[in-house]
Design a protein around this motif. Sequence first.
Motif, PDB file in Angstrom:
ATOM      1  N   ASP A  54       1.137  -0.874  -0.101  1.00  0.00           N
ATOM      2  CA  ASP A  54       0.515   0.329   0.224  1.00  0.00           C
ATOM      3  C   ASP A  54       0.527   0.611  -0.130  1.00  0.00           C
ATOM      4  O   ASP A  54       1.238   1.547   1.191  1.00  0.00           O
ATOM      5  CB  ASP A  54      -0.890   0.146   1.009  1.00  0.00           C
ATOM      6  N   VAL A  55       0.548   2.252  -1.576  1.00  0.00           N
ATOM      7  CA  VAL A  55       1.834   3.425  -1.481  1.00  0.00           C
ATOM      8  C   VAL A  55       1.581   4.335  -0.730  1.00  0.00           C
ATOM      9  O   VAL A  55       2.073   5.089  -0.025  1.00  0.00           O
ATOM     10  CB  VAL A  55       2.381   2.864  -2.394  1.00  0.00           C
ATOM     11  N   SER A  56      -0.253   4.178  -0.051  1.00  0.00           N
ATOM     12  CA  SER A  56      -0.862   4.823   0.205  1.00  0.00           C
ATOM     13  C   SER A  56       0.160   5.230   2.217  1.00  0.00           C
ATOM     14  O   SER A  56       0.217   6.389   3.459  1.00  0.00           O
ATOM     15  CB  SER A  56      -1.557   5.789   0.673  1.00  0.00           C
ATOM     16  N   THR A  57      -0.106   4.231   2.826  1.00  0.00           N
ATOM     17  CA  THR A  57       0.906   3.882   4.188  1.00  0.00           C
ATOM     18  C   THR A  57       2.332   3.063   4.144  1.00  0.00           C
ATOM     19  O   THR A  57       2.844   3.668   5.488  1.00  0.00           O
ATOM     20  CB  THR A  57      -0.819   2.990   4.522  1.00  0.00           C
ATOM     21  N   GLY A  58       2.686   2.614   3.023  1.00  0.00           N
ATOM     22  CA  GLY A  58       3.585   1.865   3.340  1.00  0.00           C
ATOM     23  C   GLY A  58       3.679   0.306   3.224  1.00  0.00           C
ATOM     24  O   GLY A  58       4.161   0.244   3.686  1.00  0.00           O
TER      25      GLY A  58
END
Length: 188
Positions: A54-58
Amino acid sequence: MKHLILLIALFHFHLADGLAQARYFTKTGHIWFFSDAPLEDIEAHNHKVVSVLDVSTGEMVFSVPMKEFQFRKSLMQTHFNENYVESDKYPKATFKGKIMNLDAVDINREAAYLVRVHGVLNIHGRDKAIDTVGTLEVKGGRIYGKSTFSITPQEFDIHIPRLVRNNIARRIDITVNIIYTPLTGNSL
């Protein structure tokens, strides 16, 4: 009323599309391990690793089917599954972690980024905190992830019989090589 339902449906699809773009996925990740030992090197590859990023949260998760590790010699594979990792009892290894320096990654710009990942690796029913570095490369709509770290069998309560203990290195290098694609409704 019809317009309101249509507006809600469009908003929902737009929101779902935005969430899908934040997640990247693979079912064919590649993880391998290598043990440099005096008698014989031991190496096994697994190309059936499932992972979501998830690139929004890492946040990232991995699921590794233990029986999918392929060895050069079938006897090594049998011993690995039956005697060491007990694949029937513990069929998967997992990793749940997070990119700690996510602000250093620009998902909209093609480049390679050095990342620090922290999480928990579970093998053989035992958890171990892992803190490692790796790279994420954004290229052609995909994200390429790579990392190498070391573990010991003892950290995961994997007992190596005294007779073969010198055939296996004390530390085992694990290499992760993942190609993520955007998660869509058809990905799963």
